[in-house]
Design an enzyme around this catalytic site. Sequence first.
Site, PDB file in Angstrom:
ATOM      1  N   HIS A 212       0.802  -1.233   0.000  1.00  0.00           N
ATOM      2  CA  HIS A 212       0.000   0.000   0.000  1.00  0.00           C
ATOM      3  C   HIS A 212       0.828   1.274   0.000  1.00  0.00           C
ATOM      4  CE1 HIS A 212       0.973   0.196   4.267  1.00  0.00           C
ATOM      5  NE2 HIS A 212       0.566   1.436   4.243  1.00  0.00           N
TER       6      HIS A 212
HETATM    7  C1  UD1 Z   1      -2.199   6.003   5.297  1.00  0.00           C
HETATM    8  C2  UD1 Z   1      -0.887   6.483   5.933  1.00  0.00           C
HETATM    9  C3  UD1 Z   1       0.105   5.340   6.000  1.00  0.00           C
HETATM   10  C4  UD1 Z   1      -0.491   4.119   6.684  1.00  0.00           C
HETATM   11  C5  UD1 Z   1      -1.781   3.750   5.977  1.00  0.00           C
HETATM   12  C6  UD1 Z   1      -2.455   2.568   6.620  1.00  0.00           C
HETATM   13  C7  UD1 Z   1      -0.375   8.848   5.457  1.00  0.00           C
HETATM   14  C8  UD1 Z   1       0.512   9.764   4.727  1.00  0.00           C
HETATM   15  N1  UD1 Z   1      -0.258   7.537   5.152  1.00  0.00           N
HETATM   16  O1  UD1 Z   1      -1.906   5.670   3.954  1.00  0.00           O
HETATM   17  O2  UD1 Z   1       1.239   5.765   6.738  1.00  0.00           O
HETATM   18  O3  UD1 Z   1       0.428   3.049   6.593  1.00  0.00           O
HETATM   19  O4  UD1 Z   1      -2.672   4.878   6.021  1.00  0.00           O
HETATM   20  O5  UD1 Z   1      -3.475   2.098   5.794  1.00  0.00           O
HETATM   21  O6  UD1 Z   1      -1.133   9.268   6.294  1.00  0.00           O
HETATM   22  N2  UD1 Z   1      -9.155   5.175   0.587  1.00  0.00           N
HETATM   23  C9  UD1 Z   1     -10.401   4.632   0.481  1.00  0.00           C
HETATM   24  N3  UD1 Z   1     -11.088   4.384   1.619  1.00  0.00           N
HETATM   25  C10 UD1 Z   1     -10.582   4.655   2.840  1.00  0.00           C
HETATM   26  C11 UD1 Z   1      -9.302   5.221   2.937  1.00  0.00           C
HETATM   27  C12 UD1 Z   1      -8.598   5.473   1.809  1.00  0.00           C
HETATM   28  O7  UD1 Z   1     -10.892   4.367  -0.593  1.00  0.00           O
HETATM   29  O8  UD1 Z   1     -11.274   4.391   3.853  1.00  0.00           O
HETATM   30  C13 UD1 Z   1      -8.374   5.400  -0.646  1.00  0.00           C
HETATM   31  C14 UD1 Z   1      -8.513   6.755  -1.243  1.00  0.00           C
HETATM   32  O9  UD1 Z   1      -8.561   6.615  -2.621  1.00  0.00           O
HETATM   33  C15 UD1 Z   1      -7.223   7.449  -0.856  1.00  0.00           C
HETATM   34  C16 UD1 Z   1      -6.240   6.296  -0.777  1.00  0.00           C
HETATM   35  O10 UD1 Z   1      -7.009   5.185  -0.373  1.00  0.00           O
HETATM   36  O11 UD1 Z   1      -6.860   8.409  -1.765  1.00  0.00           O
HETATM   37  C17 UD1 Z   1      -5.132   6.527   0.191  1.00  0.00           C
HETATM   38  O12 UD1 Z   1      -5.636   6.804   1.502  1.00  0.00           O
HETATM   39  P1  UD1 Z   1      -4.800   7.764   2.497  1.00  0.00           P
HETATM   40  O13 UD1 Z   1      -5.447   7.793   3.815  1.00  0.00           O
HETATM   41  O14 UD1 Z   1      -4.548   9.066   1.845  1.00  0.00           O
HETATM   42  O15 UD1 Z   1      -3.413   7.057   2.615  1.00  0.00           O
HETATM   43  P2  UD1 Z   1      -3.070   5.532   2.875  1.00  0.00           P
HETATM   44  O16 UD1 Z   1      -2.449   4.987   1.660  1.00  0.00           O
HETATM   45  O17 UD1 Z   1      -4.213   4.750   3.441  1.00  0.00           O
END
Ligand code: UD1
Length: 384
Positions: A212
């Site tokens: 991820h």
């Molecule tokens: C975040 C943390 C990372 C952690 C990870 C655990 C930061 C910079 N990164 O990364 O350190 O290891 O969480 O999972 O804070 N999305 C969904 N549904 C959700 C959440 C996210 O669809 O409930 C999708 C969205 O398209 C979003 C992408 O996932 O743009 C990334 O989510 P985001 O919270 O920005 O970062 P993570 O990759 O989850």
Amino acid sequence: MTVKIATVVGARPQFVKAAMVSRALQRVGAQGGAEAPREIIIHTGQHYDTNMSQVFFDDLGLPASRHNLGVGSASHGEQTGRMLIRLEAVLQQERPDIVLTYGDTNSTLAAALVASKLHIPLVHVEAGLRSFNKRMPEELNRILTDHAADLLFCPTATAVQNLRAEGITQHVYNVGDVMYDATLFFATLAERRAAHVRRLSEGKPYYLATVHRQENTDNPERLAGILEALGRLNEVVIFPVHPRTASALRQHNLWGLEGSPNGIRLIPPVSFLEMLNLEKHARLILTDSGGVQKEAYFLNVPCVTLREETEWVETVAAGVNVLAGACTERIVSAVDRLRHGALSQTSGPLARQPFGDGQAATKIVEILLRFPVVSTEAEKRHRV
Ligand code: UD1
């Protein structure tokens, strides 16, 4: 006096860590007395899908959040900016004595900036970790949070040394890793999800994979290199797909939930208990997650890390975690070496447990409740 603690969480791994500390706070509360702390949970809304958020609250017994800031997904600047605006308003309204935050996500950074600008003492759990790679958003979040924090709880001796190298020596405690507490505490409960694992693996031996990290998902060559390696292993590979990865797979026209090679089982994200169970029974784990690397170590499962560096250097030193980046050949060869036990034989068995004794949360609460906080209403008004 009752200490009011505002816990700020937002992303999956933070729910797990907060659940352990919250339990320890509740134990103090249950003992009664004037010192019983009061905790309110503030969820930034960074993770919002049920299987990325609510399922963790349900499984782990984390108290429901009093505020959900509903920030959702956006670029780093926009997501963090929304958190800053909304969190400031909530903290001004709630006036906690302490802000408690975890790890290295954008939610962590937002909590650190808002608390320190409002002069509310900031407590950082999982302080001092460094990858020494500033291209990782998490590395910036950690460094900035550690430098803003008033009380820092480190999971390892390495983390304490990292802080010392940056001149942070005051109010730093090595208490062990709350993720180790969580693994020990929930391992038995996780066994109840064994039927789920049997169904997924059809009773066959399997490997477990997760990807991820932005450096892997947002770079099609790296992502393709990892997928190619998984396909070449000739094993059943169970692969819970993070939403970020699912969208990268779609965008780059790589595997879909329906269209992966033989043996590769792409599944939606799983709960913490299901994940622990999947990890425990896996023959080998391939991951770019920090938490999963450690859980592999705690559960004695060999691990190949799909990154060039790790914050959890102790697991590599023990010979049970191999850094292989995203290069197909390196990944396949690391799996081969681990499979044949070459590494564990040369490095010997897990020596000492560098992640504490499974009592990190209790130690955090003991120290935190001794920490001098500003307590009178007048002082609070002045502060915010
Ligand atoms: C975040 C943390 C990372 C952690 C990870 C655990 C930061 C910079 N990164 O990364 O350190 O290891 O969480 O999972 O804070 N999305 C969904 N549904 C959700 C959440 C996210 O669809 O409930 C999708 C969205 O398209 C979003 C992408 O996932 O743009 C990334 O989510 P985001 O919270 O920005 O970062 P993570 O990759 O989850």
